[in-house]
Design an enzyme around this catalytic site. Structure first.
Site, PDB file in Angstrom:
ATOM      1  N   LYS A  18      23.675 -29.141  -2.182  1.00 51.76           N
ATOM      2  CA  LYS A  18      24.156 -28.949  -0.806  1.00 51.76           C
ATOM      3  C   LYS A  18      23.596 -27.665  -0.209  1.00 51.76           C
ATOM      4  CE  LYS A  18      28.539 -28.670  -1.854  1.00 51.76           C
ATOM      5  NZ  LYS A  18      28.483 -28.721  -3.339  1.00 51.76           N
ATOM      6  N   ARG A 131      20.557 -23.191 -13.584  1.00 58.33           N
ATOM      7  CA  ARG A 131      20.362 -22.732 -12.199  1.00 58.33           C
ATOM      8  C   ARG A 131      20.248 -21.208 -12.125  1.00 58.33           C
ATOM      9  NH1 ARG A 131      24.475 -24.574  -7.489  1.00 58.33           N
ATOM     10  NH2 ARG A 131      25.997 -23.209  -8.441  1.00 58.33           N
ATOM     11  N   ARG A 164      24.730 -17.411 -11.804  1.00 59.50           N
ATOM     12  CA  ARG A 164      26.092 -17.241 -11.308  1.00 59.50           C
ATOM     13  C   ARG A 164      27.090 -17.186 -12.453  1.00 59.50           C
ATOM     14  NH1 ARG A 164      27.145 -21.246  -6.312  1.00 59.50           N
ATOM     15  NH2 ARG A 164      29.115 -21.447  -7.425  1.00 59.50           N
TER      16      ARG A 164
HETATM   17  P1  AMP Z   1      30.454 -22.801  -4.260  1.00 58.05           P
HETATM   18  O1  AMP Z   1      29.427 -21.730  -4.133  1.00 58.05           O
HETATM   19  O2  AMP Z   1      30.574 -23.632  -3.007  1.00 58.05           O
HETATM   20  O3  AMP Z   1      30.274 -23.645  -5.498  1.00 58.05           O
HETATM   21  O4  AMP Z   1      31.870 -22.061  -4.412  1.00 58.05           O
HETATM   22  C1  AMP Z   1      32.112 -21.174  -5.483  1.00 58.05           C
HETATM   23  C2  AMP Z   1      33.607 -20.975  -5.650  1.00 58.05           C
HETATM   24  O5  AMP Z   1      34.158 -20.419  -4.451  1.00 58.05           O
HETATM   25  C3  AMP Z   1      34.402 -22.255  -5.884  1.00 58.05           C
HETATM   26  O6  AMP Z   1      34.412 -22.648  -7.256  1.00 58.05           O
HETATM   27  C4  AMP Z   1      35.784 -21.826  -5.400  1.00 58.05           C
HETATM   28  O7  AMP Z   1      36.427 -20.988  -6.334  1.00 58.05           O
HETATM   29  C5  AMP Z   1      35.452 -20.959  -4.174  1.00 58.05           C
HETATM   30  N1  AMP Z   1      35.358 -21.767  -2.932  1.00 58.05           N
HETATM   31  C6  AMP Z   1      34.254 -21.991  -2.170  1.00 58.05           C
HETATM   32  N2  AMP Z   1      34.552 -22.767  -1.123  1.00 58.05           N
HETATM   33  C7  AMP Z   1      35.866 -23.060  -1.221  1.00 58.05           C
HETATM   34  C8  AMP Z   1      36.765 -23.852  -0.459  1.00 58.05           C
HETATM   35  N3  AMP Z   1      36.367 -24.515   0.636  1.00 58.05           N
HETATM   36  N4  AMP Z   1      38.050 -23.927  -0.858  1.00 58.05           N
HETATM   37  C9  AMP Z   1      38.491 -23.258  -1.941  1.00 58.05           C
HETATM   38  N5  AMP Z   1      37.703 -22.519  -2.738  1.00 58.05           N
HETATM   39  C10 AMP Z   1      36.390 -22.419  -2.379  1.00 58.05           C
END
Ligand code: AMP
Length: 221
Positions: A18, A131, A164
């Site tokens: 994404k 990654r 990460r």
């Molecule tokens: P991502 O980079 O989108 O994979 O997000 C990394 C982490 O940020 C996730 O595992 C959640 O802990 C938090 N996070 C990101 N977006 C959201 C969201 N919309 N709602 C809740 N937690 C989020």
């Protein structure tokens, strides 16, 4: 559905690509890419109050409480640079977040289009565990499929690549579990509203991008 000013929602499991697609779309469509994950990681790095509240959830692969994420999205989407639309990456992730987003977009009649990027779990696990992300510009590399040409440095800006903290086997498993339990129901939520298009994310990055741009252009006509 004909779309004018529109918010594009990128929906899909962690590792589906994404972020990569959203970044390319943002450049091509000239609208901002809004990643809640990036905003939360930035808050964490800067040790803000939000970052401190989010840390424990993020470290274990759980979702940050809706009200914290809703507040940062409402503020960000309300900025001037989003008046021509924007791309949401990683938000909404729960039905209450989707309802909150609907309430803020409804106020000024903004439409939304959801693009679901689908990839099988075994492929996601492979991708996430290999990654690497640029510490400066966020460009992503895969140690097996798409390694950086300059070793541990970003091909685009030269900054150091980092893995990460939540891309470890245990946390990946939890993030996938959370996706299937809490976020996947949004597929039906948006299907029921007639604004969902699914894209096969288990293909080359450029092929997926062409498909997405094709979908957006057809909706614009
Ligand atoms: P991502 O980079 O989108 O994979 O997000 C990394 C982490 O940020 C996730 O595992 C959640 O802990 C938090 N996070 C990101 N977006 C959201 C969201 N919309 N709602 C809740 N937690 C989020």
């Amino acid at each position: 559905m004909k779309i004018q000013r529109v918010v594009i929602i990128m929906l899909g499991p962690p590792g589906a690509g994404k972020g990569t697609q959203a970044r390319m779309m943002s450049e091509s469509l000239k609208i901002p890419h809004i990643s809640t994950g990036d905003m939360l990681r930035e808050a964490l790095k800067n040790e803000t109050e939000l970052g401190m509240k989010a840390k424990a959830f993020m470290d274990r692969g759980a979702l940050v409480p809706d009200e914290l994420v809703d507040a940062i999205v409402a503020e960000r989407v309300g900025r001037n640079d989003c008046c021509g639309g924007c791309i949401l990456d990683g938000y909404p992730r729960t039905i209450p977040q989707a309802e909150f987003l609907r309430s803020i977009l409804e106020k000024d009649g903004t439409g939304s289009l959801t693009i679901g990027v689908e990839v099988p779990d075994d492929e996601l696990i492979k991708r996430l565990s290999s990654r690497w992300t640029c510490s400066q510009c966020g460009k992503m590399f895969n140690a097996n499929l798409d390694p950086a040409k300059a070793g541990g440095q970003c091909d685009a800006c030269g900054a150091v690549l980092v893995q990460r903290k939540d891309d470890t086997a245990e946390v990946i498993a939890e993030r996938l579990h959370v996706y299937h339990r809490t976020t996947q129901p949004l597929v039906k939520y948006y299907q029921d509203r007639g604004s969902y298009v699914e894209v096969n994310g288990d293909r080359a990055v450029n092929e997926i991008f062409d498909t997405i741009i094709g979908i957006i252009n057809r909706k614009r006509k």
